[in-house]
Motif scaffolding. Structure first.
Motif, PDB file in Angstrom:
ATOM      1  N   LEU A 101      44.373  33.654  37.006  1.00 27.56           N
ATOM      2  CA  LEU A 101      43.251  34.557  36.721  1.00 27.56           C
ATOM      3  C   LEU A 101      43.257  35.754  37.658  1.00 27.56           C
ATOM      4  CD1 LEU A 101      40.309  34.913  35.376  1.00 27.56           C
ATOM      5  CD2 LEU A 101      39.515  33.887  37.500  1.00 27.56           C
ATOM      6  N   VAL A 102      43.473  35.479  38.976  1.00 29.11           N
ATOM      7  CA  VAL A 102      43.366  36.550  39.960  1.00 29.11           C
ATOM      8  C   VAL A 102      44.530  37.521  39.847  1.00 29.11           C
ATOM      9  CG1 VAL A 102      43.526  36.959  42.424  1.00 29.11           C
ATOM     10  CG2 VAL A 102      41.909  35.307  41.559  1.00 29.11           C
ATOM     11  N   THR A 105      43.827  39.671  36.937  1.00 25.48           N
ATOM     12  CA  THR A 105      42.795  40.663  37.257  1.00 25.48           C
ATOM     13  C   THR A 105      43.382  41.815  38.063  1.00 25.48           C
ATOM     14  OG1 THR A 105      41.260  38.828  37.386  1.00 25.48           O
ATOM     15  CG2 THR A 105      40.504  40.929  38.228  1.00 25.48           C
ATOM     16  N   ALA A 106      44.158  41.469  39.107  1.00 19.25           N
ATOM     17  CA  ALA A 106      44.721  42.505  39.961  1.00 19.25           C
ATOM     18  C   ALA A 106      45.680  43.388  39.171  1.00 19.25           C
ATOM     19  CB  ALA A 106      45.434  41.869  41.151  1.00 19.25           C
ATOM     20  N   LEU A 109      43.689  45.670  36.801  1.00 22.66           N
ATOM     21  CA  LEU A 109      42.992  46.721  37.554  1.00 22.66           C
ATOM     22  C   LEU A 109      43.978  47.787  38.022  1.00 22.66           C
ATOM     23  CD1 LEU A 109      40.433  44.831  39.806  1.00 22.66           C
ATOM     24  CD2 LEU A 109      39.949  46.417  37.970  1.00 22.66           C
ATOM     25  N   CYS A 110      45.121  47.352  38.594  1.00 19.44           N
ATOM     26  CA  CYS A 110      46.080  48.323  39.122  1.00 19.44           C
ATOM     27  C   CYS A 110      46.674  49.161  37.997  1.00 19.44           C
ATOM     28  CB  CYS A 110      47.184  47.609  39.904  1.00 19.44           C
ATOM     29  SG  CYS A 110      46.633  46.979  41.477  1.00 19.44           S
TER      30      CYS A 110
ATOM     31  N   ILE B  12      43.753  51.121  44.797  1.00 25.07           N
ATOM     32  CA  ILE B  12      44.617  49.927  44.707  1.00 25.07           C
ATOM     33  C   ILE B  12      44.339  48.994  45.880  1.00 25.07           C
ATOM     34  CG2 ILE B  12      47.014  49.208  44.965  1.00 25.07           C
ATOM     35  CD1 ILE B  12      47.738  51.441  43.046  1.00 25.07           C
ATOM     36  N   SER B  19      40.584  41.199  44.416  1.00 22.53           N
ATOM     37  CA  SER B  19      41.239  40.016  43.868  1.00 22.53           C
ATOM     38  C   SER B  19      41.290  38.899  44.898  1.00 22.53           C
ATOM     39  CB  SER B  19      42.650  40.377  43.414  1.00 22.53           C
ATOM     40  OG  SER B  19      42.605  41.475  42.556  1.00 22.53           O
ATOM     41  N   LEU B  22      37.891  37.385  45.063  1.00 22.06           N
ATOM     42  CA  LEU B  22      37.657  36.561  43.872  1.00 22.06           C
ATOM     43  C   LEU B  22      38.362  35.225  44.001  1.00 22.06           C
ATOM     44  CD1 LEU B  22      36.344  36.728  41.069  1.00 22.06           C
ATOM     45  CD2 LEU B  22      38.516  37.506  40.190  1.00 22.06           C
TER      46      LEU B  22
END
Lengths: 172, 104
Positions: A101-102, A105-106, A109-110, B12, B19, B22
């Motif tokens: 999941l993380v 997400t990262a 987003l990036c 970034i 992240s 999280l």
């Protein structure tokens, strides 16, 4: 070395400090190491604030986070772990799904950050400005007056609420 | 003289910090580690606010938003830790997976 190159070097040093110490916070098994590593994360973030011409915010960050929240967290660590049993390691749950999941997400987003066409192409000139504290003070008593008052009431409620919740009730 | 470090660099860093926070919130068992993860997430949001404020010609609005985020973070930490202390008093543990009842 001119000031722009120096800015870049300081940015990369601070970013590496923030991300490395945040990784220690997240991945360390020992909660005391995690709490002390959070100190370096908060210092690094304050440095990034200075690079972003937010000197007042950087000082506020140091005073509130390092001086207040971190001490509170350390008290929480000391009060909720049995010192005699010396077991201050903490476990993890559901690591593999959470990691998927993380990372997703990262990555999303990036990719969004890199694909978006930012206003002014996301660059700016090197600025030498005076402190922003007068502007912040002026905004607090003019355009952001209501938020300022609401924030003071929120803090009062939080103080009273925290004291009420944490108070040890007397038996009899 | 334009800076080499652009808005994307700051965003970034903040996305990676978000992240990590999280991950701490989702995986750690100890409630205090969950609170630390929330602090990381709030810090990454603050970096975003300040970066947008700086790269739009040093507007003050982003800094005002960041101040209120810090205020709320302080209130959240105080109340959150008070709740954690109370839970520890009642259940004798702060592992979030073992606390599944509203009372003992």
């Amino acid at each position: 070395m001119n000031s722009v190159q120096l800015f870049d070097i300081i940015f990369y040093v601070l970013a590496a400090t923030v991300l490395a110490s945040a990784s220690i916070v997240v991945f360390s098994r020992n909660i005391v190491y995690a709490a002390f590593s959070l100190l370096f994360t908060l210092f690094g973030v304050a440095g990034l604030y200075v690079l972003l011409n937010a000197d007042f915010l950087a000082i506020t960050q140091l005073m509130v986070y390092v001086g207040g929240i971190l001490v509170l967290i350390l008290f929480g660590v000391m009060l909720t772990n049995k010192v005699v049993s010396v077991d201050i390691k903490t476990g993890t749950l559901q690591v593999v799904p959470a990691a998927i999941l993380v990372v997703l997400t990262a990555g999303i987003l990036c990719s969004i950050i890199l694909a978006t066409h930012w206003l002014g192409a996301g660059t700016t000139d090197f600025l030498v400005v005076k402190t922003t504290a007068p502007k912040i003070g002026e905004a607090l008593i003019t355009t952001h007056m209501l938020l300022f008052e609401v924030a003071s009431v929120v803090l009062l409620v939080a103080i009273i609420g925290a004291a009420m919740i944490a108070r040890r009730e007397k038996t009899q | 003289m334009a800076l080499h470090v652009s808005l994307q660099h700051f965003l970034i860093v903040s996305a990676v910090l978000f992240s990590l926070g999280l991950f701490a919130v989702v995986t750690r068992r100890n409630a205090i580690m969950v609170l630390m993860g929330i602090e990381l997430i709030l810090n990454s949001a603050n970096i975003n606010f300040l970066a947008f404020s700086r790269y739009n010609g040093l507007q003050i609005d982003g800094q005002m938003a960041a101040i209120f985020v810090i205020i709320l973070a302080a209130a959240e930490a105080a109340v959150g830790l008070a709740i954690v202390l109370n839970i520890f008093k009642n259940f004798n543990t702060v592992n979030v997976d073992e606390i599944s009842a509203m009372k003992q």
